[in-house]
Design a protein around this motif. Structure first.
Motif, mmCIF file in Angstrom:
data_model
loop_
_atom_site.group_PDB
_atom_site.id
_atom_site.type_symbol
_atom_site.label_atom_id
_atom_site.label_comp_id
_atom_site.label_asym_id
_atom_site.label_seq_id
_atom_site.Cartn_x
_atom_site.Cartn_y
_atom_site.Cartn_z
ATOM 1 N N VAL A 186 1.693 61.138 45.270
ATOM 2 C CA VAL A 186 2.615 62.211 44.882
ATOM 3 C C VAL A 186 3.845 61.618 44.194
ATOM 4 N N GLN A 187 4.394 60.550 44.795
ATOM 5 C CA GLN A 187 5.562 59.906 44.203
ATOM 6 C C GLN A 187 5.213 59.220 42.892
ATOM 7 N N ALA A 188 4.036 58.590 42.845
ATOM 8 C CA ALA A 188 3.626 57.902 41.621
ATOM 9 C C ALA A 188 3.420 58.890 40.471
ATOM 10 N N ASP A 189 2.833 60.042 40.769
ATOM 11 C CA ASP A 189 2.664 61.067 39.737
ATOM 12 C C ASP A 189 4.016 61.532 39.211
ATOM 13 N N ALA A 190 5.001 61.650 40.113
ATOM 14 C CA ALA A 190 6.341 62.057 39.683
ATOM 15 C C ALA A 190 6.966 60.993 38.790
ATOM 16 N N LEU A 191 6.775 59.718 39.126
ATOM 17 C CA LEU A 191 7.297 58.639 38.286
ATOM 18 C C LEU A 191 6.632 58.639 36.913
ATOM 19 N N ALA A 192 5.321 58.847 36.902
ATOM 20 C CA ALA A 192 4.603 58.887 35.623
ATOM 21 C C ALA A 192 5.093 60.042 34.756
ATOM 22 N N GLU A 193 5.355 61.180 35.369
ATOM 23 C CA GLU A 193 5.856 62.324 34.620
ATOM 24 C C GLU A 193 7.251 62.056 34.074
ATOM 25 N N LEU A 209 1.874 60.768 21.051
ATOM 26 C CA LEU A 209 2.364 60.529 22.400
ATOM 27 C C LEU A 209 1.506 59.504 23.128
ATOM 28 N N SER A 210 0.188 59.634 23.028
ATOM 29 C CA SER A 210 -0.697 58.731 23.746
ATOM 30 C C SER A 210 -0.495 57.285 23.325
ATOM 31 N N SER A 211 -0.412 57.040 22.016
ATOM 32 C CA SER A 211 -0.241 55.669 21.542
ATOM 33 C C SER A 211 1.103 55.093 21.965
ATOM 34 N N GLU A 212 2.146 55.934 21.980
ATOM 35 C CA GLU A 212 3.458 55.449 22.395
ATOM 36 C C GLU A 212 3.484 55.152 23.896
ATOM 37 N N LEU A 213 2.820 55.988 24.663
ATOM 38 C CA LEU A 213 2.740 55.714 26.103
ATOM 39 C C LEU A 213 1.989 54.412 26.369
ATOM 40 N N GLU A 214 0.895 54.213 25.644
ATOM 41 C CA GLU A 214 0.130 52.975 25.814
ATOM 42 C C GLU A 214 0.960 51.758 25.424
ATOM 43 N N ARG A 215 1.752 51.893 24.375
ATOM 44 C CA ARG A 215 2.577 50.771 23.913
ATOM 45 C C ARG A 215 3.701 50.448 24.884
ATOM 46 N N ALA A 220 7.652 50.680 31.633
ATOM 47 C CA ALA A 220 7.755 51.585 32.780
ATOM 48 C C ALA A 220 7.329 50.870 34.062
ATOM 49 N N ARG A 221 6.259 50.092 33.994
ATOM 50 C CA ARG A 221 5.796 49.370 35.174
ATOM 51 C C ARG A 221 6.849 48.374 35.650
ATOM 52 N N THR A 222 7.525 47.707 34.694
ATOM 53 C CA THR A 222 8.572 46.754 35.069
ATOM 54 C C THR A 222 9.705 47.449 35.813
ATOM 55 N N VAL A 223 10.141 48.596 35.293
ATOM 56 C CA VAL A 223 11.225 49.337 35.937
ATOM 57 C C VAL A 223 10.806 49.806 37.322
ATOM 58 N N ILE A 224 9.597 50.346 37.435
ATOM 59 C CA ILE A 224 9.126 50.876 38.717
ATOM 60 C C ILE A 224 8.984 49.757 39.739
ATOM 61 N N GLU A 225 8.393 48.629 39.343
ATOM 62 C CA GLU A 225 8.228 47.516 40.271
ATOM 63 C C GLU A 225 9.581 46.992 40.742
ATOM 64 N N ALA A 226 10.551 46.911 39.820
ATOM 65 C CA ALA A 226 11.881 46.437 40.203
ATOM 66 C C ALA A 226 12.548 47.406 41.170
ATOM 67 N N GLU A 227 12.456 48.700 40.891
ATOM 68 C CA GLU A 227 13.086 49.689 41.766
ATOM 69 C C GLU A 227 12.423 49.719 43.150
#
Length: 249
Positions: A186-193, A209-215, A220-227
């Protein structure tokens, strides 16, 4: 005929260490069914036998979890006969559980770096020390952790599989691991959104949008892992510094 009337709890009950136990009316109420339906499920082999003390049948949380599983499978369109066959198949180690569930196609993994793991039912059971019950299997299938491809079970993520198995080896019940995973999702889905909305609003929309998200998803993963790392550090400091109640021996 067994006595299924609810009676006051016995303070001298020697089953206190076994976890919550229910008489038939209490179990039926907790599961949202009638006592008559409960008896019918037992007759159809959908529930394991209760523990008996004299004329009283005692049920526990495993029976309640089984009733929740039956309800979930009924909602997915399975018949009671099919559910009984599914439970019997899994408990006897048969390999056609996926066919019984109607799950024959392996799932597709997105561009996130997760490695799928192929396992036999026996190998999956070995990972989790005998805790791959029909209830836990149904929960894993519902969450998308598992799918069935031919005679193999496919786990969506090597990292999730290894982490879950280690928690179980350390003494955390698999059912609790799955429930924690459900809450984390639930929290991960909120972060992804949050990240998707950021990119959509400021960088791209529509087909781009898809290509920019992939790029940009590594950022985003770096920010989430740090937080998450900082949050865990704060929690550890709070737990260590919190006053502990002491009881005199």
């Amino acid at each position: 005929m067994e006595d299924e009337r609810a009676v006051p709890d016995d303070p001298d009950d020697k089953t206190a260490g076994r976890g919550r136990e229910y008489r038939a009316p209490e179990l039926a109420e907790a599961a949202g069914i009638t006592v008559r339906t409960l008896r019918f499920y037992r007759e159809r082999g959908l529930l394991p036998p209760p523990r008996r003390a004299g004329r009283i049948a005692w049920y526990d949380d495993r029976h309640l979890a089984r009733l929740h599983t039956v309800a979930a499978l009924l909602e997915r369109g399975h018949t009671l006969g099919g559910i009984a066959e599914l439970l019997a198949a899994f408990e006897s180690g048969r390999r056609d559980v996926g066919e019984l569930l109607g799950l024959r196609e392996p799932f597709a993994v997105p561009w996130a770096e997760e490695t799928r793991v192929r396992l036999t039912p026996g190998e999956l059971a070995d990972h989790f020390a005998g805790q791959v019950t029909p209830e836990n299997l149904a929960a894993s299938l519902d969450m998308g952790y598992l799918a069935v491809d031919g005679e193999e079970i496919v786990h969506i993520s090597r990292r999730l599989l290894d982490a879950s198995a280690e928690l179980v080896r350390d003494g955390v019940p698999l059912s609790a691991v799955l429930e924690a995973g459900r809450r984390v999702r639930v929290q991960a889905d909120a972060l992804a959104e949050t990240f998707t909305a950021l990119v959509r609003q400021h960088l791209a929309d529509g087909e781009a949008l898809s290509s920019e998200l992939e790029r940009l998803w590594p950022l985003a993963r770096t920010v989430i892992e740090a937080e998450v790392s900082l949050a865990l550090a704060r929690r550890v400091r709070a737990e260590v510094s919190a006053p502990r109640s002491r009881t005199d021996g």
